[in-house]
Design a protein around this motif. Sequence first.
Motif, PDB file in Angstrom:
ATOM      1  N   LEU A 152       0.835  -1.205   0.000  1.00 42.52           N
ATOM      2  CA  LEU A 152       0.000   0.000   0.000  1.00 42.52           C
ATOM      3  C   LEU A 152       0.872   1.258   0.000  1.00 42.52           C
ATOM      4  CD1 LEU A 152      -2.768  -1.108   2.530  1.00 42.52           C
ATOM      5  CD2 LEU A 152      -3.099  -0.584   0.099  1.00 42.52           C
ATOM      6  N   LEU A 153       1.939   1.223   0.784  1.00 38.63           N
ATOM      7  CA  LEU A 153       2.853   2.368   0.799  1.00 38.63           C
ATOM      8  C   LEU A 153       3.476   2.568  -0.573  1.00 38.63           C
ATOM      9  CD1 LEU A 153       4.679   1.928   4.224  1.00 38.63           C
ATOM     10  CD2 LEU A 153       3.209   3.825   3.557  1.00 38.63           C
ATOM     11  N   ALA A 154       3.897   1.443  -1.153  1.00 41.44           N
ATOM     12  CA  ALA A 154       4.533   1.527  -2.468  1.00 41.44           C
ATOM     13  C   ALA A 154       3.556   2.048  -3.515  1.00 41.44           C
ATOM     14  CB  ALA A 154       5.070   0.158  -2.873  1.00 41.44           C
ATOM     15  N   ALA A 155       2.267   1.757  -3.293  1.00 42.44           N
ATOM     16  CA  ALA A 155       1.243   2.207  -4.248  1.00 42.44           C
ATOM     17  C   ALA A 155       0.777   3.625  -3.939  1.00 42.44           C
ATOM     18  CB  ALA A 155       0.054   1.245  -4.222  1.00 42.44           C
ATOM     19  N   GLY A 156       1.315   4.191  -2.866  1.00 38.68           N
ATOM     20  CA  GLY A 156       0.933   5.562  -2.511  1.00 38.68           C
ATOM     21  C   GLY A 156      -0.363   5.657  -1.724  1.00 38.68           C
ATOM     22  N   GLN A 157      -0.891   4.521  -1.301  1.00 36.99           N
ATOM     23  CA  GLN A 157      -2.147   4.536  -0.539  1.00 36.99           C
ATOM     24  C   GLN A 157      -1.816   4.620   0.956  1.00 36.99           C
ATOM     25  OE1 GLN A 157      -4.936   1.439  -1.822  1.00 36.99           O
ATOM     26  NE2 GLN A 157      -3.846   1.290  -3.752  1.00 36.99           N
ATOM     27  N   THR A 158      -1.337   5.772   1.374  1.00 38.55           N
ATOM     28  CA  THR A 158      -0.820   5.906   2.731  1.00 38.55           C
ATOM     29  C   THR A 158      -1.912   5.803   3.802  1.00 38.55           C
ATOM     30  OG1 THR A 158      -0.898   8.291   2.453  1.00 38.55           O
ATOM     31  CG2 THR A 158       1.207   7.237   2.087  1.00 38.55           C
ATOM     32  N   ALA A 159      -3.074   6.352   3.508  1.00 43.04           N
ATOM     33  CA  ALA A 159      -4.146   6.313   4.516  1.00 43.04           C
ATOM     34  C   ALA A 159      -4.558   4.864   4.793  1.00 43.04           C
ATOM     35  CB  ALA A 159      -5.341   7.131   4.042  1.00 43.04           C
ATOM     36  N   GLU A 160      -4.691   4.116   3.726  1.00 43.87           N
ATOM     37  CA  GLU A 160      -5.072   2.717   3.879  1.00 43.87           C
ATOM     38  C   GLU A 160      -3.960   1.929   4.574  1.00 43.87           C
ATOM     39  OE1 GLU A 160      -7.413  -0.745   3.472  1.00 43.87           O
ATOM     40  OE2 GLU A 160      -7.796   1.397   3.577  1.00 43.87           O
ATOM     41  N   ALA A 161      -2.715   2.258   4.229  1.00 41.10           N
ATOM     42  CA  ALA A 161      -1.581   1.600   4.880  1.00 41.10           C
ATOM     43  C   ALA A 161      -1.586   1.887   6.378  1.00 41.10           C
ATOM     44  CB  ALA A 161      -0.269   2.082   4.254  1.00 41.10           C
ATOM     45  N   GLN A 162      -1.865   3.109   6.722  1.00 33.82           N
ATOM     46  CA  GLN A 162      -1.915   3.513   8.127  1.00 33.82           C
ATOM     47  C   GLN A 162      -3.007   2.736   8.870  1.00 33.82           C
ATOM     48  OE1 GLN A 162      -3.583   7.424   8.906  1.00 33.82           O
ATOM     49  NE2 GLN A 162      -1.912   7.833  10.324  1.00 33.82           N
ATOM     50  N   ARG A 163      -4.145   2.651   8.257  1.00 35.15           N
ATOM     51  CA  ARG A 163      -5.256   1.956   8.906  1.00 35.15           C
ATOM     52  C   ARG A 163      -4.908   0.485   9.135  1.00 35.15           C
ATOM     53  NH1 ARG A 163      -8.657  -1.682   8.379  1.00 35.15           N
ATOM     54  NH2 ARG A 163      -7.828  -2.263   6.334  1.00 35.15           N
ATOM     55  N   ALA A 164      -4.415  -0.146   8.088  1.00 34.12           N
ATOM     56  CA  ALA A 164      -4.117  -1.580   8.183  1.00 34.12           C
ATOM     57  C   ALA A 164      -2.975  -1.838   9.174  1.00 34.12           C
ATOM     58  CB  ALA A 164      -3.759  -2.134   6.805  1.00 34.12           C
ATOM     59  N   GLY A 165      -1.950  -0.999   9.110  1.00 34.09           N
ATOM     60  CA  GLY A 165      -0.781  -1.205   9.985  1.00 34.09           C
ATOM     61  C   GLY A 165      -1.120  -0.995  11.448  1.00 34.09           C
ATOM     62  N   ARG A 166      -1.825   0.062  11.741  1.00 36.24           N
ATOM     63  CA  ARG A 166      -2.152   0.340  13.141  1.00 36.24           C
ATOM     64  C   ARG A 166      -3.151  -0.657  13.703  1.00 36.24           C
ATOM     65  NH1 ARG A 166      -1.844   6.941  13.502  1.00 36.24           N
ATOM     66  NH2 ARG A 166       0.409   6.981  13.290  1.00 36.24           N
ATOM     67  N   ALA A 167      -4.062  -1.071  12.868  1.00 38.50           N
ATOM     68  CA  ALA A 167      -5.007  -2.100  13.322  1.00 38.50           C
ATOM     69  C   ALA A 167      -4.260  -3.396  13.634  1.00 38.50           C
ATOM     70  CB  ALA A 167      -6.068  -2.335  12.245  1.00 38.50           C
ATOM     71  N   PHE A 168      -3.292  -3.704  12.821  1.00 44.77           N
ATOM     72  CA  PHE A 168      -2.491  -4.907  13.039  1.00 44.77           C
ATOM     73  C   PHE A 168      -1.761  -4.829  14.385  1.00 44.77           C
ATOM     74  CE2 PHE A 168       1.536  -7.114  12.951  1.00 44.77           C
ATOM     75  CZ  PHE A 168       1.223  -8.355  12.424  1.00 44.77           C
TER      76      PHE A 168
END
Lengths: 186, 296
Positions: B256-272
Motif C-alpha cells: 500500500l505504501l509503495a502504491a501511494g495509498q498511505t491512509a489505507e496503509a496507516q489503517r491496516a498497519g495500526r489495526a495490526f
Amino acid sequence: MSASPKAESEARRLERVFQQQLGFVWRCLRRFGVPAEHADDVTQEVLIVAAKKLELVPEGREKGFLFAIATRVGANAMRALHRREQTLLKYRRQADEPSGNQEQLSEQLRARQLLDEVMAELSEELRAPFVLFEIEEWSIEEIAEALELPIGTVGSRLRSARKAFSEAVRRRRARMDFRVGSANGT
Amino acid sequence: MEHEPMDPGRLLDDPGRLLDDPGRLLDDRAADPLEAQLLRSAKGEGPDESRRARILAAVAAAGVLGERGAAAGEKAGEKAGATLGRPGLVRGLLLAGATLGVPLTLWLLARPGRGTADDVPAVSVPSASAVVALQEPAAPPGLETRAAPALNDARDRTQAEAKQAPPEPSERNGPPDERAAPRRLRSPDALLRGHPAPRVAPTESLKDEVVAIQKVRQQLSLGNAPRALSLLNEYRRRFPNGHLSQEATLVKVEALLAAGQTAEAQRAGRAFLARHPGSPYGARMTALLGDPRLEQ
C-alpha cells in the motif's frame, strides 16, 4: 529404529557445537551488519547449512567453519535486505540523526549502535580479523587458519583494521562533539 | 582532560609479539575509552535463553539434527514455550515444520538473485520468527512485556482507532493468535488419534501459502505494487485462515505504501499492531508506520 552409533555421535557433536557457538555466530552476523531483528533468522540459516557439512570438519575446527558460513550467509542476507530496503527507502524516515527515542536508549544500546556504524565503515577484508581478534578473542593462528591467510597477512590486516576503526571512531566523536557544541550554542 | 589517542598499530608493530601475545585493545590501558566501550558493548550481545531455544527449535524443525538433535531441539522448543505451558504446541510445531516445510525466512525467499545452493539450505523450514509467530499466544492484557517502547507507543496511539477498523479477512475467520482463539497446533499424538482436522489443510496448503506470499514479494521487489495487492487479495481468498496471515498483512502495508495509498496503509498497519501486540512482525510494522507520510 534407533540411529547408528556414528549418527548418534554426530548428532551429539552437532548439539554441543550449536549450543556452544550459537552466540558466536549471532554476534559475528551482527558485526557484519545483519540487523538485530533479523539476526535470529539468519543464525538459524547458518546452523542449518552447517549441520549438513559439519561431519566433514575436523574436531576443533568448528568455529572457523561456522565463521566462514556466517560470513557468506550473512552477506547474502544483507544483499536481500538491501534490495528490500531500496524498495521501501523512499517511504522511510532517514535515520542519520538520533531521534528522541534513540536518545533514551541505554548507554550500551547506544554503544552498540555506534559500533554498528563504525564497523560498517570497515571493509570486509579488515572487519573479519578485527572482529575475531578484538571481540571474539581468537588467537592470530586461529584467525589465520579460519581465513586461510598467512599469519603475517593477518597481522597486517589487523593493523590496518585498528587504524580504520580508530579513525572511524574519531570521526564519530568529532561529529558528536559538534552536535553537543551546536546544542549548547558554542 | 582530552584523551591522547593511541597509535592503533603499535601493539602489533613488534613481529616478535605477534604470535606470543599481540595484545588486544581491551587489554591496553592506554586504549581510547570510546573505542574500548564500543568493543565491550559487543561482548555481551546475543540472543537470550528464550531466543536461543527458539533458534535451536527452528533448526531442529528443519530435520537436519537427526533423531537425537531433534529431541534436543524439541526440548529447547519446550523450554522456549515453557512460559506458555504448551509443550504439545511446540512438539506439534516441530512435527509440522519437519514434515510440511514452512519457509526458512520469507524475506530471504523474496530475493530474486539468490546465491549458490551452498548459500541457502535446500530444506524449507520455519524461521525463528515464524516459530515465535506460530507458538506465541497474544499476551494477556497487562503482561505484554515483549513489545518495545516504540511499539507500545504506536499501540497506545492506535487502540481506539483499531477498534473501529475492520480486521483483515483471515483474522475475521479465525486469526492465528487472537486473544479469543489462540492457535493450537496439535501434538503428534493427537494427530495419530484422529482428532478433528486442523483448521488449515496440511502439507500442500502450507506450501501453497509460502509460494503465494513469495509471488507477492517478488512483485513488490519489481515495483509492481498493484499486482502485489491483487495477489494478496487472491491469497486472502484462498487461505482465509492462513498460517502466514500476519506476514501477509505486513506485506500488504508495504504494498500500500509503495502504491501511494498511505491512509489505507496507516489503517491496516495500526489495526495490526493493536490486534497483535506481541507479534514478531511488530517491529517491522512499527518501522513502516514511522514513515512521516503516515503522520499526515
